[in-house]
Design a protein around this motif. Structure first.
Motif, PDB file in Angstrom:
ATOM      1  N   UNK A 141      36.906  -5.225  -1.731  1.00  0.00           N
ATOM      2  CA  UNK A 141      37.717  -4.126  -1.211  1.00  0.00           C
ATOM      3  C   UNK A 141      38.719  -3.657  -2.263  1.00  0.00           C
ATOM      4  N   UNK A 142      39.327  -4.608  -2.966  1.00  0.00           N
ATOM      5  CA  UNK A 142      40.291  -4.253  -4.003  1.00  0.00           C
ATOM      6  C   UNK A 142      39.612  -3.497  -5.147  1.00  0.00           C
ATOM      7  N   UNK A 143      38.421  -3.934  -5.535  1.00  0.00           N
ATOM      8  CA  UNK A 143      37.690  -3.257  -6.613  1.00  0.00           C
ATOM      9  C   UNK A 143      37.328  -1.831  -6.200  1.00  0.00           C
ATOM     10  N   UNK A 144      36.869  -1.651  -4.975  1.00  0.00           N
ATOM     11  CA  UNK A 144      36.542  -0.302  -4.505  1.00  0.00           C
ATOM     12  C   UNK A 144      37.780   0.592  -4.486  1.00  0.00           C
ATOM     13  N   UNK A 145      38.928   0.000  -4.158  1.00  0.00           N
ATOM     14  CA  UNK A 145      40.152   0.783  -4.067  1.00  0.00           C
ATOM     15  C   UNK A 145      40.619   1.256  -5.445  1.00  0.00           C
ATOM     16  N   UNK A 146      40.599   0.372  -6.437  1.00  0.00           N
ATOM     17  CA  UNK A 146      41.154   0.723  -7.755  1.00  0.00           C
ATOM     18  C   UNK A 146      40.172   1.476  -8.629  1.00  0.00           C
ATOM     19  N   UNK A 147      38.866   1.380  -8.323  1.00  0.00           N
ATOM     20  CA  UNK A 147      37.871   2.017  -9.191  1.00  0.00           C
ATOM     21  C   UNK A 147      37.089   3.126  -8.518  1.00  0.00           C
ATOM     22  N   UNK A 148      37.235   3.246  -7.191  1.00  0.00           N
ATOM     23  CA  UNK A 148      36.461   4.231  -6.426  1.00  0.00           C
ATOM     24  C   UNK A 148      34.957   4.021  -6.584  1.00  0.00           C
ATOM     25  N   UNK A 149      34.565   2.784  -6.802  1.00  0.00           N
ATOM     26  CA  UNK A 149      33.149   2.453  -6.970  1.00  0.00           C
ATOM     27  C   UNK A 149      32.471   2.404  -5.615  1.00  0.00           C
ATOM     28  N   UNK A 150      31.145   2.500  -5.623  1.00  0.00           N
ATOM     29  CA  UNK A 150      30.380   2.399  -4.391  1.00  0.00           C
ATOM     30  C   UNK A 150      30.378   0.952  -3.911  1.00  0.00           C
ATOM     31  N   UNK A 173      42.122  -1.380 -15.894  1.00  0.00           N
ATOM     32  CA  UNK A 173      42.733  -2.680 -16.147  1.00  0.00           C
ATOM     33  C   UNK A 173      42.990  -3.464 -14.862  1.00  0.00           C
ATOM     34  N   UNK A 174      43.391  -2.748 -13.795  1.00  0.00           N
ATOM     35  CA  UNK A 174      43.646  -3.442 -12.531  1.00  0.00           C
ATOM     36  C   UNK A 174      42.384  -4.140 -12.027  1.00  0.00           C
ATOM     37  N   UNK A 175      41.255  -3.464 -12.130  1.00  0.00           N
ATOM     38  CA  UNK A 175      39.998  -4.052 -11.709  1.00  0.00           C
ATOM     39  C   UNK A 175      39.585  -5.225 -12.576  1.00  0.00           C
ATOM     40  N   UNK A 176      39.899  -5.147 -13.873  1.00  0.00           N
ATOM     41  CA  UNK A 176      39.582  -6.243 -14.786  1.00  0.00           C
ATOM     42  C   UNK A 176      40.349  -7.504 -14.395  1.00  0.00           C
ATOM     43  N   UNK A 177      41.621  -7.341 -14.065  1.00  0.00           N
ATOM     44  CA  UNK A 177      42.420  -8.501 -13.641  1.00  0.00           C
ATOM     45  C   UNK A 177      41.900  -9.075 -12.318  1.00  0.00           C
TER      46      UNK A 177
END
Length: 480
Positions: A401-410, A437-441
């Motif tokens: 959920x966090x990754x989708x939020x910061x990257x707008x990924x599917x 960077x947020x997604x990388x962390x």
């Protein structure tokens, strides 16, 4: 009055003695917390090394976020990357990564135990208990632990020898197997580069890392069954776990009975491999963007190869991002299960999955006990399996959920790459390398949690273990 600075005791307080004393105090207070601190400290040391100008091919300082992610991916033997592993790093940087995956393959608690043996110059009971916890998380809790285990406490020294020797022997055999193919390939201009890459590939395969050191990757060998077969065999062997390898070596020498842990690991791993092989082949066989680019004879082989990689291998001969969503879903489920306990693989582990499956079968049959191979499995093992699976699913859910939020990924990309990070697999849809960077962390933390292990992490956070001296009244609730 004794002089604290000049007495005989002060003279014996050499730096080495002080280090040993500090080590003894830390490991006695909380072995699991000490192990996690060691593992985390090593990650930051590797990040610092990778930030050095000498580590990059350009001679420039690598940004902290990229160095940290690579260090986490290396020590956690994941294989995900946010930089081009073949061109970004210098020979020194490649050597740092190569050494890192060997260190990471040993395991959190086993690494702490080996370090303790080096510092104290002996493998005492405390080191044995710490190392034993890598093969049995139940040892992290207070109280007596039954010695009817895959590896008994008295055999821990042999397991540590197996860890080191198997890394050296198996990687050398695999490197020797693929070296002729590499040295004869037109992409290699010198034999020494082919030799280094042979060992790099072998180490990356057996440790289930999946890093590729060359700009052309596995593309020259996409239709080479021998090279891919060697890599898949190494990945499979590494995913079984060092206790299983130790038990198999012992069985080959003495024909001593294989324990339940070994049998469950082998049967479940093989069953998941064939199930994944069949599913991937039939779901992806009509995809022109992936299997359609392969020779007809290599399509079923590649399906098997990719099934092995979901154990935690990380190599890919087809573009994951172009795969059908049904195939990606199957691979995500296989990755979440992962490999064997105390192995170089990640995930919730095949024995955890097996215990949950056996519990469901026992409930459906109306049998009180969980049974397998004429053995009864205790309830506390089931409780641990449920905890591991639940916490693993929770980590993956929140991270996705966090990754989708910061990257707008599917959802397809976010869930797949997050599970790949948690299970330390290294396969990617292409999302990881374009994350902010947020997604990388976020993925770095997910990899760390996946490698450290939810049980070890929980035990490390616990300030003390409480014993409840009373029993509450029982009351049943409606389930299902």
């Amino acid at each position: 009055m004794p002089n604290s600075g000049t007495g005989p005791h002060a003279q014996r307080q050499t730096p080495i003695t002080q280090v040993r004393g500090a080590y003894q105090r830390m490991k006695t207070k909380s072995p699991s917390r000490f192990a996690v601190l060691i593992f985390t400290g090593i990650i930051f040391i590797w990040a610092g090394l990778l930030m050095l100008p000498i580590s990059s091919a350009s001679g420039e300082v690598t940004p902290f976020v990229d160095a940290l992610f690579t260090a986490v991916s290396t020590i956690c033997v994941t294989g995900l990357s946010v930089v081009d592993m073949s061109s970004h790093w210098s020979p020194f940087g490649d050597a740092v990564v190569f050494a890192g995956i060997q260190v990471g393959a040993v395991g959190v608690l086993t690494l702490a135990s080996i370090l303790g043996a080096v510092v104290t110059r002996k493998l005492g009971l405390r080191q044995k208990l710490v190392a034993a916890s890598d093969g049995n998380s139940l040892r992290l809790h207070a109280g007596a632990v039954s010695e009817s285990q895959a590896v008994r406490l008295g055999e821990i020294g042999g397991v540590l020898v197996t860890v080191v020797s198997s890394l050296a022997i198996i990687e050398s055999i695999v490197a020797a197997g693929i070296f002729p193919a590499l040295v004869s390939n037109e992409n290699y201009k010198s034999w020494w580069q082919a030799l280094f890459d042979s060992y790099y590939f072998a180490a990356s395969a057996f440790t289930n890392t999946g890093f590729v050191p060359t700009t052309h990757g596995l593309e020259p060998f996409v239709n080479d069954a021998w090279v891919l077969g060697c890599l898949a065999t190494a990945v499979f062997a590494g995913s079984l776990g060092f206790p299983v390898i130790f038990s198999l070596v012992r069985w080959a020498r003495t024909r001593q009975r294989l324990g339940l842990h070994v049998k469950l690991t082998l049967v479940t791993t093989v069953a998941l491999f064939f199930a994944g092989w069949v599913a991937i082949y039939f779901l992806e066989g009509n995809n022109e963007a992936t299997f359609g680019t392969l020779n007809d004879g290599m399509q079923p082989f590649t399906a098997g190869f990719m099934s092995v990689m979901t154990r935690s291998g990380g190599f890919a001969t087809v573009d994951i991002g172009q795969m059908n969503e049904s195939t990606v879903s199957v691979m995500s489920m296989l990755m979440f299960v992962g490999g064997g306990s105390a192995s170089t693989a990640g995930g919730i582990k095949v024995t955890t999955f097996a215990i949950l499956f056996l519990a469901a079968v026992a409930e459906a049959r109306g049998v009180k006990d969980i049974q397998a191979f004429r053995r009864r499995i205790p309830v506390d093992v089931l409780r641990l399996a449920i905890s591991v699976a639940l916490w693993g699913a929770t980590i993956v859910a929140f991270a996705s959920i966090a990754i989708m939020q910061v990257s707008q990924a599917s959802m397809k990309e976010a869930v797949f790459d997050t599970i790949s990070a948690f299970a330390t697999v290294g396969l990617s849809t292409g999302l990881t390398e374009r994350l902010p960077d947020e997604g990388v962390y976020i993925l770095s933390a997910t990899m760390w949690l996946g490698r450290v292990g939810t049980v070890t992490f929980a035990a490390a956070l616990a300030s003390r273990q409480k014993k409840q001296l009373y029993t509450l009244p029982e009351e049943r609730i409606i389930v299902g």
